[in-house]
Write an enzyme that holds these catalytic residues in place. Sequence first.
Site, PDB file in Angstrom:
ATOM      1  CB  SER A  57      -0.943   0.003   1.199  1.00 33.99           C
ATOM      2  OG  SER A  57      -1.750  -1.150   1.216  1.00 33.99           O
ATOM      3  CG  HIS A 104      -1.679   3.989   3.201  1.00 35.02           C
ATOM      4  ND1 HIS A 104      -3.037   3.733   3.231  1.00 35.02           N
ATOM      5  CD2 HIS A 104      -1.074   2.772   3.209  1.00 35.02           C
ATOM      6  CE1 HIS A 104      -3.242   2.429   3.256  1.00 35.02           C
ATOM      7  NE2 HIS A 104      -2.071   1.827   3.255  1.00 35.02           N
TER       8      HIS A 104
END
Length: 286
Positions: free
Chosen positions: A191, A237
């Site tokens: 991610s 992220h």
Amino acid sequence: MSHPAGPPAAPAVCVRHPDRPTGLACTRCGRPACTDCLREASVGYQCVDCVAEGSRGVRRGTTVAGARSAGRGRPVVTFTLIALNLLVFVVTIVQARSVLEVDRADLFDEWVLVPGYVAQGEWWRLLTSGFLHFGLVHIALNMVALWMLGQQIEPVLGRWRFLATYLIALLGGSAACMLFYPVNGGVAGASGAVFGLLGAYLVVLIRMRLPVSMIMPTIFINVVISVVVPGIALLAHLGGALAGAAATAAIVYVPRTNRTALQTALLGGLTVLVVVLSVLGAARFF
């Protein structure tokens, strides 16, 4: 008074194949050439030597990153990264003997990012954790996003620049975990690198003066998911997105003069920076 005709002239032969008589010639240099050595041109036919000479004078188009804009082919690096992620996932399934509990696999235990383990010297976890996934939904979402973004970004950046951006984004996400996550926290997944590609895509659109509205809804949805869904490493992220955007800016905004050397130096500097941040994060535990 007539004179006897002389012997007939010898037939012309191909300049590249002396054993082949020919009645054809290159319209550019006029030399005789056989059919195998002629290529169709805008006017008549040219020999392969003239075609090659003409090609050397043609300037190849490049993208804003310096990658060749013509004949770029398929996004090989994107497909390779997807294949590696899937391979690692299959290995964890086999080791764990379960699709739902792959985190029980030995490989998962050895590769997952645990800040305390990294601080003890297991630095490979900063990179390897980005190829692990907790389940089918986790890897499916990341691989679909990687496939969609990679097809857009890799042709613009070029293969080695795209790979460097992906890996720097991955390490940027790991650095954020090292700086802010607890000593025994376990983080895994691509991610951070995928968010890095979102940041990269945004920078590319700005550099090419294209509407950023093309990517903003996707960024907004992913940020909302990262905040709302429990168990998602939001800071990883964010770290990946910032690192990916910075790497792409270093690629597309350098001057054309000595562009490749400057890009290499800047990407190397960013790699060192995210590693140093990880070291500073590890220092929290001493």
